[in-house]
Write a protein that holds these residues in place. Structure first.
Motif, PDB file in Angstrom:
ATOM      1  N   PRO A   1      -7.794  -2.091   2.141  1.00  0.00           N
ATOM      2  CA  PRO A   1      -7.320  -1.131   1.147  1.00  0.00           C
ATOM      3  C   PRO A   1      -8.086  -1.304  -0.165  1.00  0.00           C
ATOM      4  O   PRO A   1      -8.511  -2.402  -0.507  1.00  0.00           O
ATOM      5  CB  PRO A   1      -5.849  -1.507   0.947  1.00  0.00           C
TER       6      PRO A   1
ATOM      7  N   ASP B   1      -5.440   2.618  -3.061  1.00  0.00           N
ATOM      8  CA  ASP B   1      -4.440   2.574  -1.992  1.00  0.00           C
ATOM      9  C   ASP B   1      -3.216   1.747  -2.380  1.00  0.00           C
ATOM     10  O   ASP B   1      -2.172   1.852  -1.748  1.00  0.00           O
ATOM     11  CB  ASP B   1      -5.037   1.953  -0.722  1.00  0.00           C
TER      12      ASP B   1
ATOM     13  N   ILE C   1       0.840  -1.190   0.000  1.00  0.00           N
ATOM     14  CA  ILE C   1       0.000   0.000   0.000  1.00  0.00           C
ATOM     15  C   ILE C   1       0.876   1.242   0.000  1.00  0.00           C
ATOM     16  O   ILE C   1       2.029   1.213   0.421  1.00  0.00           O
ATOM     17  CB  ILE C   1      -0.989   0.009   1.185  1.00  0.00           C
ATOM     18  N   ARG C   2       0.312   2.319  -0.480  1.00  0.00           N
ATOM     19  CA  ARG C   2       1.087   3.537  -0.698  1.00  0.00           C
ATOM     20  C   ARG C   2       1.541   4.211   0.591  1.00  0.00           C
ATOM     21  O   ARG C   2       2.591   4.807   0.640  1.00  0.00           O
ATOM     22  CB  ARG C   2       0.295   4.514  -1.550  1.00  0.00           C
ATOM     23  N   GLU C   3       0.752   4.159   1.631  1.00  0.00           N
ATOM     24  CA  GLU C   3       1.156   4.783   2.890  1.00  0.00           C
ATOM     25  C   GLU C   3       0.422   4.124   4.046  1.00  0.00           C
ATOM     26  O   GLU C   3      -0.622   3.510   3.865  1.00  0.00           O
ATOM     27  CB  GLU C   3       0.883   6.284   2.872  1.00  0.00           C
ATOM     28  N   LEU C   4       0.983   4.245   5.209  1.00  0.00           N
ATOM     29  CA  LEU C   4       0.364   3.677   6.400  1.00  0.00           C
ATOM     30  C   LEU C   4      -0.859   4.517   6.764  1.00  0.00           C
ATOM     31  O   LEU C   4      -0.794   5.734   6.807  1.00  0.00           O
ATOM     32  CB  LEU C   4       1.368   3.672   7.552  1.00  0.00           C
ATOM     33  N   ASP C   5      -1.947   3.864   7.011  1.00  0.00           N
ATOM     34  CA  ASP C   5      -3.190   4.564   7.308  1.00  0.00           C
ATOM     35  C   ASP C   5      -3.911   3.829   8.427  1.00  0.00           C
ATOM     36  O   ASP C   5      -4.144   2.625   8.339  1.00  0.00           O
ATOM     37  CB  ASP C   5      -4.068   4.616   6.051  1.00  0.00           C
ATOM     38  N   GLU C   6      -4.268   4.533   9.449  1.00  0.00           N
ATOM     39  CA  GLU C   6      -4.974   3.932  10.582  1.00  0.00           C
ATOM     40  C   GLU C   6      -6.323   3.355  10.175  1.00  0.00           C
ATOM     41  O   GLU C   6      -6.853   2.477  10.831  1.00  0.00           O
ATOM     42  CB  GLU C   6      -5.165   4.968  11.699  1.00  0.00           C
ATOM     43  N   GLU C   7      -6.884   3.837   9.054  1.00  0.00           N
ATOM     44  CA  GLU C   7      -8.188   3.338   8.604  1.00  0.00           C
ATOM     45  C   GLU C   7      -8.144   1.864   8.233  1.00  0.00           C
ATOM     46  O   GLU C   7      -9.168   1.204   8.217  1.00  0.00           O
ATOM     47  CB  GLU C   7      -8.680   4.147   7.398  1.00  0.00           C
ATOM     48  N   TYR C   8      -6.970   1.330   7.897  1.00  0.00           N
ATOM     49  CA  TYR C   8      -6.880  -0.069   7.492  1.00  0.00           C
ATOM     50  C   TYR C   8      -7.181  -1.022   8.642  1.00  0.00           C
ATOM     51  O   TYR C   8      -7.332  -2.215   8.431  1.00  0.00           O
ATOM     52  CB  TYR C   8      -5.520  -0.381   6.878  1.00  0.00           C
ATOM     53  N   LYS C   9      -7.286  -0.480   9.835  1.00  0.00           N
ATOM     54  CA  LYS C   9      -7.704  -1.316  10.963  1.00  0.00           C
ATOM     55  C   LYS C   9      -9.189  -1.640  10.871  1.00  0.00           C
ATOM     56  O   LYS C   9      -9.648  -2.621  11.426  1.00  0.00           O
ATOM     57  CB  LYS C   9      -7.404  -0.618  12.284  1.00  0.00           C
TER      58      LYS C   9
END
Length: 81
Positions: A29, A33, A17-25
């Motif tokens: 993706p 993404d 994925i392109r960047e770490l995102d808290e939404e992936y919890k």
């Protein structure tokens, strides 16, 4: 009554994925993404090429690497059409 739509969500062996995102919890993706997906295949190579690559292209996944074990090579697909 509504019409049921078939939704296909392929599961690559690895995705970057392109960047770490808290939404992936709380969500998976999306194609937007993803930078790349990698599928490793031994049996079912034709199915992966026919079905998964088409689905990745439709989702605008920018790059897909297919690790082709029988032929001992990595096939790189970019810029989906």
């Amino acid at each position: 009554p509504g019409v049921a739509l078939e939704v296909s969500v392929p599961e690559p062996d690895l995705g970057v994925i392109r960047e770490l995102d808290e939404e992936y919890k709380t969500r998976l993706p999306t194609a937007d993404d993803l930078g790349i997906v990698i599928d490793v295949t031994d049996a079912g190579l034709l199915t992966v090429k026919r079905d998964k690559l088409r689905i990745y292209a439709a989702g605008r996944v920018p790059a897909c690497w297919l690790v082709n074990i029988p032929d001992q090579q990595v096939e790189v697909y970019t810029d989906p059409q």
